[in-house]
Design a protein around this motif. Structure first.
Motif, PDB file in Angstrom:
ATOM      1  N   VAL A 282       5.379  -0.931   8.851  1.00 48.23           N
ATOM      2  CA  VAL A 282       4.976  -1.131   7.459  1.00 48.23           C
ATOM      3  C   VAL A 282       4.317   0.131   6.912  1.00 48.23           C
ATOM      4  O   VAL A 282       4.673   0.627   5.832  1.00 48.23           O
ATOM      5  CB  VAL A 282       4.022  -2.342   7.347  1.00 48.23           C
ATOM      6  CG1 VAL A 282       3.489  -2.451   5.936  1.00 48.23           C
ATOM      7  CG2 VAL A 282       4.732  -3.616   7.750  1.00 48.23           C
ATOM      8  N   ALA A 283       3.377   0.675   7.670  1.00 45.30           N
ATOM      9  CA  ALA A 283       2.685   1.877   7.216  1.00 45.30           C
ATOM     10  C   ALA A 283       3.676   3.028   7.077  1.00 45.30           C
ATOM     11  O   ALA A 283       3.576   3.844   6.158  1.00 45.30           O
ATOM     12  CB  ALA A 283       1.583   2.245   8.194  1.00 45.30           C
ATOM     13  N   CYS A 284       4.625   3.065   7.985  1.00 46.83           N
ATOM     14  CA  CYS A 284       5.624   4.127   7.991  1.00 46.83           C
ATOM     15  C   CYS A 284       6.413   4.126   6.686  1.00 46.83           C
ATOM     16  O   CYS A 284       6.615   5.165   6.055  1.00 46.83           O
ATOM     17  CB  CYS A 284       6.503   3.864   9.195  1.00 46.83           C
ATOM     18  SG  CYS A 284       7.949   4.822   9.332  1.00 46.83           S
ATOM     19  N   GLN A 285       6.809   2.943   6.249  1.00 44.96           N
ATOM     20  CA  GLN A 285       7.547   2.839   4.989  1.00 44.96           C
ATOM     21  C   GLN A 285       6.648   3.162   3.800  1.00 44.96           C
ATOM     22  O   GLN A 285       7.066   3.826   2.861  1.00 44.96           O
ATOM     23  CB  GLN A 285       8.075   1.425   4.829  1.00 44.96           C
ATOM     24  CG  GLN A 285       9.536   1.301   5.129  1.00 44.96           C
ATOM     25  CD  GLN A 285      10.033  -0.060   4.712  1.00 44.96           C
ATOM     26  OE1 GLN A 285       9.436  -1.073   5.049  1.00 44.96           O
ATOM     27  NE2 GLN A 285      11.120  -0.085   3.980  1.00 44.96           N
ATOM     28  N   ALA A 286       5.417   2.687   3.879  1.00 44.24           N
ATOM     29  CA  ALA A 286       4.494   2.933   2.772  1.00 44.24           C
ATOM     30  C   ALA A 286       4.173   4.416   2.631  1.00 44.24           C
ATOM     31  O   ALA A 286       3.739   4.856   1.576  1.00 44.24           O
ATOM     32  CB  ALA A 286       3.212   2.136   2.984  1.00 44.24           C
TER      33      ALA A 286
END
Lengths: 407, 262
Positions: A282-286
């Protein structure tokens, strides 16, 4: 260190084992004379053996725990022995020279049998480094990895059978086909991770194998394809031994190329994105990383190496059939990565050499071979869960950075 | 001037549950706007909708770069939203634990770089230059946020306050003009909160970012915010400057509950 309590615990373990093994180890029915033999000294042996093993196990665990505590107290992680040696030129330069010398003279000094098992180990180095991209870096547990290996092997075998394509042509073609299959597998599993991904990839691997086994018109089914030519060297006629030596050096070259490429990928924008994907999706996409592209590129780049490994495998054995590409093969490759050290190139190389060469050299133990092998794997995972060589993050130095930017 | 973020009638249903009910919200250039409300009011859902993690049921969201045209955000993936210039932090810290502090910030730079797989393997001069720049830029970002002494530490080994700041540094590395902070002061002591207060003001003045934050620390919210939105049960119940919010009866009711005799 050795307390009375530990001795007591080990003693209890040995009693328990004596009780458990009593029916099979002590009682022996002699069916001819209709008598029962009581082999009491077997019981003593089991008791003593269990006591000693359990005792040493306890000591080893205690030492490990103590080491961990010490590291926590001092607040710094101890750098493992191997990376420390690697960073010290006084050790690694002679080490490197010795390794290169050994690699070059190996096939001329040792027998053909030794050369051949080393070729197999080298294939696993290449394939393991490929899987390391998928599992170690991108954190995508792939249990059907052998499918890409099969794609490589069959693309050489079939292209050669139908069109007479040579080894050197087939190597890039096999890699490309495996690359495309990697993307093909990537699409349906984009949304999955962890256990679910593992199961779907497992299914994919089995699909490929079953297709190869049952589609007789295409792949010749279980009977496989024979007479696959070994790689040629400018049309020279090579004897069996010479061609083994030649494949050996081809494999060394391929392994070096793999190491080079994987290293560069790992230290790049793409490699960082893979690791970030492993750490937190999730953080990676954000943070602006395209999850789809990153996952697909990991699958595809991983599959490419399996494809090349497969082509060499077909050329080396000159005969392939679907039994070479079972789930067991995927498990071994996964073991290479996990045992060697996820995300560590040197670890995967050592892992492949250990896992492939060890069962060969353990042949002396004949039927106990796999038992010893399994015990070693268990011990490894208990005492070094990070693998033989754990991955190290790159250290960036910043002395005088300010001046450089100013000038 | 056009608002940098313009949200109209945003509605989000989870099955039969309406988590957000026709919410309007604007953030103007250079503003610090706070979104407050009791636990479970839908604040984080709101963040997840505008950053593309959830697809809202209804409503429009527009992001406008200063001196740019409004761009619709509906249906964009989270990474596209970040590329457009809106970055966020998370309520429960989501750093890349096993990467170093510098690498965490370098990941933030990812969407502003171009090296692909061939570039990574062959390392043409452009890729080499880019790689040098990303290290220098990321280090400069750490200097701004004051994290240089941890540069090669694993993110997981950082003290809590530093982890929060690293999340902000990572988000800023994506070059946003609007920064979303989800409870940046959660779990901080008074001293750390004060430092955070200064940091946020400094970000606005030095880096020209507008800020939308979710926060429970009322002292921080009241001292920082230009405007405040209050939500409860997915509905916007109040909007205004700190003074107005403090004295708004609906807000007091939402936070303290109704009198028994009322």
């Amino acid at each position: 260190m050795i307390t009375l309590q530990e001795i007591k615990k080990s003693f209890l373990v040995s009693l328990w084992f004596m009780f458990l093994t009593f029916p099979i180890m002590v009682i022996k029915v002699n069916t001819i004379e209709q008598t029962i033999e009581w082999r009491w000294w077997w019981m003593a042996a089991v008791g003593l053996g269990a006591f000693v093993l359990s005792f040493f196990w306890r000591i080893a665990i205690a030492r490990k725990e103590a080491g961990k505590k010490k590291a926590e107290v001092s607040g710094e992680e101890k750098i493992a022995l191997i990376p420390r040696l690697m960073s010290n030129p006084r050790f690694y330069i002679p080490g490197l020279v010795a390794t290169v010398a050994l690699v070059v003279i190996f096939p001329f000094v040792f027998s053909m049998y030794q050369t051949n098992i080393l070729i197999t180990a080298l294939i696993y180095v290449v394939v393991g480094l490929g899987l390391n991209i998928v599992v170690g870096l991108a954190g995508l547990l792939d249990l059907g990895y052998v499918a890409f290996y099969a794609v490589g092997a069959y693309s050489y075998a079939l292209l050669n059978y139908h069109f007479g394509v040579t080894f050197w042509m087939a190597l890039p073609i096999g890699a490309l086909l495996a690359f495309l299959f990697g993307i093909m597998l990537g699409f349906p599993v984009l949304r999955l991770r962890g256990d679910y991904l593992a199961i779907v990839t497992l299914g994919f691997g089995e699909i490929i194998r079953l297709v190869l086994e049952n589609w007789n018109a295409f792949s010749f089914g279980p009977s496989g394809i024979a007479n696959i030519p070994k790689p040629g060297l400018f049309g020279l006629k090579l004897s069996l031994q010479q061609s083994s030596i030649f494949i050996y050096f081809v494999m060394i070259g391929l392994a070096l190329m793999t190491i080079f490429v994987v290293r560069r990928l790992q230290d790049s924008r793409i490699g960082r994105a893979w690791i970030a994907l492993r750490e937190d999706e999730v953080a990676c996409q954000a943070m602006g990383i395209d999850k789809t592209r990153t996952k697909l590129s990991a699958f595809a780049m991983g599959a490419t190496w399996a494809g090349m490994g497969g082509v060499v495998f077909a050329a080396k054995t000159t005969f392939i059939n679907p039994t070479s590409f079972t789930i067991w093969e995927s498990v071994i490759i996964l073991c290479v990565v996990v045992l060697g050290g996820m995300g560590s190139i040197l670890g995967v190389i050592i892992g492949a050499l250990v896992l492939i060469l060890l069962p060969e050299y353990l042949r002396a133990f004949s039927e106990y071979r796999m038992l010893v092998f399994g015990a070693l794997l268990v011990m490894m995972m208990v005492f070094r869960p990070g693998g033989i060589v754990s991955g190290v993050r790159r250290i960036y130095k910043f002395e005088g950075l300010q001046n450089k930017v100013d000038s | 001037m056009k608002p940098v973020l313009d949200v109209n009638q945003l509605t989000m249903d989870f099955g039969g549950l309406r988590a957000l009910d026709h919410i309007d919200l604007q953030v103007h250039p250079g503003e610090i706007v706070a979104l407050i409300g009791p636990n479970g009011a839908g604040k984080t859902t709101f963040f997840n909708c505008i950053t593309g993690i959830y697809a809202p049921t209804k409503g429009d969201m527009f992001l406008t770069r200063p001196q740019g045209e409004p761009k619709r955000l509906n249906g964009l993936k989270p990474n596209r939203v970040t590329e457009r210039g809106m970055a966020r932090t998370f309520q429960n810290i989501r750093l890349f634990q096993n990467m170093t502090v510098l690498e965490n910030v370098m990941i933030g730079r990812h969407c502003r770089l171009h090296t692909g797989i061939p570039g990574a393997i062959f390392r043409p001069p452009a890729s080499r230059r880019e790689e040098k720049e990303v290290v220098a830029d990321s280090y400069a970002m750490l200097e701004k946020i004051g994290l240089t002494r941890y540069v090669n530490e694993f993110a997981k080994n950082l003290p809590y306050g530093a982890q929060r700041r690293l999340e902000i540094a990572r988000a800023l590395a994506t070059e946003p003009f609007l920064l979303l902070l989800d409870e940046p002061a959660a779990g901080m002591n008074a001293q750390e909160t004060k430092a955070l207060d200064e940091l946020i003001l400094r970000l606005r003045s030095d880096m020209k970012v507008s800020i939308l934050l979710i926060e429970h620390d009322m002292k921080l919210v009241m001292s920082l915010s230009d405007r405040i939105y209050v939500v409860d049960y997915g509905k916007k119940i109040a909007e205004g400057n700190p003074e107005e919010i403090k004295s708004n009866p609906a807000v007091i009711k939402a936070y303290l509950g109704e009198d028994i005799d009322a």
